[in-house]
Design an enzyme around this catalytic site. Structure first.
Site, PDB file in Angstrom:
ATOM      1  N   HIS A 130     104.412  79.286  -1.233  1.00 51.58           N
ATOM      2  CA  HIS A 130     105.865  79.421  -1.371  1.00 51.58           C
ATOM      3  C   HIS A 130     106.187  79.208  -2.859  1.00 51.58           C
ATOM      4  O   HIS A 130     105.449  78.505  -3.560  1.00 51.58           O
ATOM      5  CB  HIS A 130     106.494  78.317  -0.523  1.00 51.58           C
ATOM      6  CG  HIS A 130     107.983  78.312  -0.462  1.00 51.58           C
ATOM      7  ND1 HIS A 130     108.762  77.750  -1.444  1.00 51.58           N
ATOM      8  CD2 HIS A 130     108.832  78.786   0.471  1.00 51.58           C
ATOM      9  CE1 HIS A 130     110.034  77.870  -1.106  1.00 51.58           C
ATOM     10  NE2 HIS A 130     110.110  78.495   0.049  1.00 51.58           N
ATOM     11  N   ASP A 208     101.208  70.923   0.408  1.00 51.58           N
ATOM     12  CA  ASP A 208     102.612  71.210   0.715  1.00 51.58           C
ATOM     13  C   ASP A 208     102.755  71.240   2.238  1.00 51.58           C
ATOM     14  O   ASP A 208     102.321  72.187   2.892  1.00 51.58           O
ATOM     15  CB  ASP A 208     102.982  72.562   0.083  1.00 51.58           C
ATOM     16  CG  ASP A 208     104.354  73.062   0.524  1.00 51.58           C
ATOM     17  OD1 ASP A 208     105.007  72.391   1.348  1.00 51.58           O
ATOM     18  OD2 ASP A 208     104.768  74.135   0.045  1.00 51.58           O
ATOM     19  N   GLN A 211     105.841  73.104   6.134  1.00 51.61           N
ATOM     20  CA  GLN A 211     105.777  73.815   7.418  1.00 51.61           C
ATOM     21  C   GLN A 211     104.790  73.197   8.398  1.00 51.61           C
ATOM     22  O   GLN A 211     104.602  73.734   9.495  1.00 51.61           O
ATOM     23  CB  GLN A 211     105.403  75.304   7.191  1.00 51.61           C
ATOM     24  CG  GLN A 211     106.376  76.080   6.341  1.00 51.61           C
ATOM     25  CD  GLN A 211     107.739  76.306   7.010  1.00 51.61           C
ATOM     26  OE1 GLN A 211     107.942  75.986   8.187  1.00 51.61           O
ATOM     27  NE2 GLN A 211     108.679  76.851   6.267  1.00 51.61           N
ATOM     28  N   LYS A 234     113.696  70.396   7.901  1.00 49.74           N
ATOM     29  CA  LYS A 234     112.871  71.278   8.736  1.00 49.74           C
ATOM     30  C   LYS A 234     112.316  70.531   9.945  1.00 49.74           C
ATOM     31  O   LYS A 234     111.622  71.097  10.771  1.00 49.74           O
ATOM     32  CB  LYS A 234     111.699  71.842   7.921  1.00 49.74           C
ATOM     33  CG  LYS A 234     112.125  72.797   6.802  1.00 49.74           C
ATOM     34  CD  LYS A 234     110.922  73.490   6.213  1.00 49.74           C
ATOM     35  CE  LYS A 234     111.166  74.084   4.858  1.00 49.74           C
ATOM     36  NZ  LYS A 234     112.032  75.250   4.859  1.00 49.74           N
ATOM     37  N   CYS A 376     110.743  83.598  -0.036  1.00 50.85           N
ATOM     38  CA  CYS A 376     110.368  82.770  -1.203  1.00 50.85           C
ATOM     39  C   CYS A 376     108.858  82.745  -1.407  1.00 50.85           C
ATOM     40  O   CYS A 376     108.301  81.724  -1.829  1.00 50.85           O
ATOM     41  CB  CYS A 376     110.912  81.341  -1.083  1.00 50.85           C
ATOM     42  SG  CYS A 376     112.696  81.277  -1.039  1.00 50.85           S
TER      43      CYS A 376
HETATM   44  N1  C6P Z   1     110.722  77.565   3.169  1.00 53.89           N
HETATM   45  C1  C6P Z   1     111.596  79.322   4.583  1.00 53.89           C
HETATM   46  O1  C6P Z   1     112.520  79.930   5.134  1.00 53.89           O
HETATM   47  P1  C6P Z   1     112.663  73.065   0.580  1.00 53.89           P
HETATM   48  O2  C6P Z   1     113.569  74.241   0.365  1.00 53.89           O
HETATM   49  O3  C6P Z   1     112.397  72.337  -0.692  1.00 53.89           O
HETATM   50  O4  C6P Z   1     113.083  72.196   1.693  1.00 53.89           O
HETATM   51  O5  C6P Z   1     111.259  73.674   1.068  1.00 53.89           O
HETATM   52  C2  C6P Z   1     110.556  74.530   0.213  1.00 53.89           C
HETATM   53  C3  C6P Z   1     109.329  75.054   0.888  1.00 53.89           C
HETATM   54  C4  C6P Z   1     108.095  74.681   0.391  1.00 53.89           C
HETATM   55  N2  C6P Z   1     106.959  75.093   0.980  1.00 53.89           N
HETATM   56  C5  C6P Z   1     106.969  75.878   2.062  1.00 53.89           C
HETATM   57  C6  C6P Z   1     105.675  76.284   2.669  1.00 53.89           C
HETATM   58  C7  C6P Z   1     108.185  76.299   2.591  1.00 53.89           C
HETATM   59  O6  C6P Z   1     108.198  77.089   3.655  1.00 53.89           O
HETATM   60  C8  C6P Z   1     109.391  75.884   1.998  1.00 53.89           C
HETATM   61  C9  C6P Z   1     110.718  76.355   2.511  1.00 53.89           C
HETATM   62  C10 C6P Z   1     111.918  78.079   3.796  1.00 53.89           C
HETATM   63  O7  C6P Z   1     110.431  79.716   4.648  1.00 53.89           O
HETATM   64  C11 C6P Z   1     113.039  78.320   2.847  1.00 53.89           C
HETATM   65  S1  C6P Z   1     112.642  79.510   1.611  1.00 53.89           S
END
Ligand code: C6P
Length: 421
Positions: A130, A208, A211, A234, A376
């Site tokens: 991401h 990371d 997910q 999430k 993203c």
């Molecule tokens: N992906 C999706 O719709 P934040 O925005 O900081 O809470 O998470 C960022 C992020 C980092 N790593 C992974 C693997 C992610 O999937 C995400 C967030 C969302 O897929 C929003 S783009």
């Protein structure tokens, strides 16, 4: 059609009754929420915990010695203790609250990376990251004159190529940063194996977990990683709060990234000493309500059990993959239903000649929330999958098979509307 209640102990209807939004309508149709990888819905228990804080014990933490300030401090700290237990950190000293995963990764890139990555050093990430686990490393590499390398995907375009990992590790990267679960492919990476390999080459490892933490049991000590990041929103908790787990010794040696109130032990006109972990990394008044709400979300997840959640999602993902594989002119990405041990509940797909935004709009008109775009992860979607955008459904503990059926009907409507096939 199979029954929605798939386990005796896992009562999906009872779970759904805790989520007020799931009984609302969108565009006049009962809402089907299939965008859980973007953010999850919130149960009453979380909403009420936040409202209760504001209504009955709103006060700043770590400052007041009056009763409600102590109560607020205890609730905030308690939430960290719960998160430490959830991911099996050694203690809440290793849990830093951030705004989200993105901020957590940035703290590592700026704090640890800023001090340890020098001219000519290698930073290793993967082609399935991401932007949050790519752009901070690209910036750091540019700033410090380092080289950013990528572990490639294998021929299936679903999994990391372990040969490529071995080759890249020969460059002796200083840090390896890898996603636990891909938000586009749903692939669950073997982060324990990757961490061991990276450590053999002397690299620090960041996983990371944006997910993974919401959907499965995570044990940071078993993985062995040095850093792990996640987002509360999430995993049933509020937006505005996330976490950085770091091994105590590494965090202890790191300088803070943000500075100001609360992160200091003492300040004179000429010097400053840092507060103890984890507070050294939390400058200023934190998101107290968010921390408390996150604690309630963790209680909720524990009440169901992470293993049961994962089992439920495996079943619904299998059901969805079977259903979608029977639809002509529809292509899914990522591993298939025979590989459920290595994939989570994220299914990206495309329908011949129909732009994913159009797909999403038809779904919307049917009351179904899905996401369309590059998610993203532009390099992955554009350069590896060869698409400008894909549609994506993603499940959570409250989704049921009848909702998959409604999604499949929406696909047929898309095909009819755009005259596919
Ligand atoms: N992906 C999706 O719709 P934040 O925005 O900081 O809470 O998470 C960022 C992020 C980092 N790593 C992974 C693997 C992610 O999937 C995400 C967030 C969302 O897929 C929003 S783009």
């Amino acid at each position: 059609m199979k029954q929605d209640n798939m386990h005796e102990t896992f009562d999906v209807e009872r779970i759904r009754s805790d989520f007020p939004i799931l009984s609302t309508k969108m565009n006049g149709k009962p809402l089907v929420y299939l965008d859980n990888a973007a953010t999850s819905q919130k149960p009453n228990q979380v909403i009420e915990s936040i409202s209760n804080y504001y209504r009955t014990y709103n006060a700043n933490i770590h400052r007041g010695i009056y009763a409600i300030a102590v109560e607020a401090t205890d609730a905030y700290v308690d939430s960290k203790v719960k998160l430490a237990k959830l991911v099996n950190a050694k203690g809440m000293e290793e849990i830093i609250y951030t705004r989200n995963t993105t901020e957590a990764i940035n703290i590592v890139a700026l704090g640890w990376g800023g001090a340890n990555i020098k001219q000519g050093d290698h930073i290793l990430i993967t082609q399935m990251e991401h932007h949050s686990n790519l752009v901070p490393w690209m910036l750091l590499a540019r700033r410090n004159g380092a080289v950013l390398d990528y572990v490639k995907l294998d021929e299936s375009k679903s999994m990391l190529d372990m040969q490529s990992l071995e080759e890249q590790l020969e460059n002796e990267p200083k840090i390896v940063a890898v996603t636990h679960v891909s938000n586009v492919l749903g692939t669950i990476n073997d982060v324990k194996h990757i961490t061991r390999k990276a450590h053999d080459h002397g690299a620090v490892v960041l996983v990371d977990g944006a997910q993974s933490a919401p959907h499965m049991q995570v044990d940071v000590q078993d993985i062995g990683c040095d850093f792990f990041t996640l987002s509360s929103h999430k995993m049933l908790g509020p937006t505005g709060i996330g976490a950085l787990y770091g091994k105590f010794d590494i965090l202890d040696k790191m300088d803070p990234v943000l500075s100001g109130g609360d992160m200091i032990k003492s300040v004179t006109f000429s010097d400053v000493t840092w507060n103890d972990l984890p507070w050294k990394f939390e400058a200023g008044t934190p998101d107290i309500a968010g921390g408390i709400g996150f604690g309630a979300a963790i209680d909720y997840l524990n009440g169901i059990g992470m293993k049961s959640i994962r089992d439920h999602e495996k079943k619904i993902t299998k059901y969805a993959l079977e259903k979608l594989s029977g639809i002509k002119h529809l292509k899914t990405y990522g591993l298939g239903k025979e590989d459920l041990e290595r994939r989570g509940g994220v299914i990206s797909f495309s329908i011949d000649k129909v732009h994913p935004h159009d797909v999403s709009q038809v779904f919307d008109s049917e009351g179904i929330a899905i996401r369309a775009g590059h998610h993203c992860a532009m390099p992955l979607v554009e350069e590896i999958l060869g698409e400008s955008a894909v549609s994506r459904i993603s499940f959570y503990l409250y989704n049921k098979e009848s909702e998959v059926d409604r999604a499949a009907q929406a696909v047929e409507l898309v095909k009819k509307t755009f005259k596919v096939g």
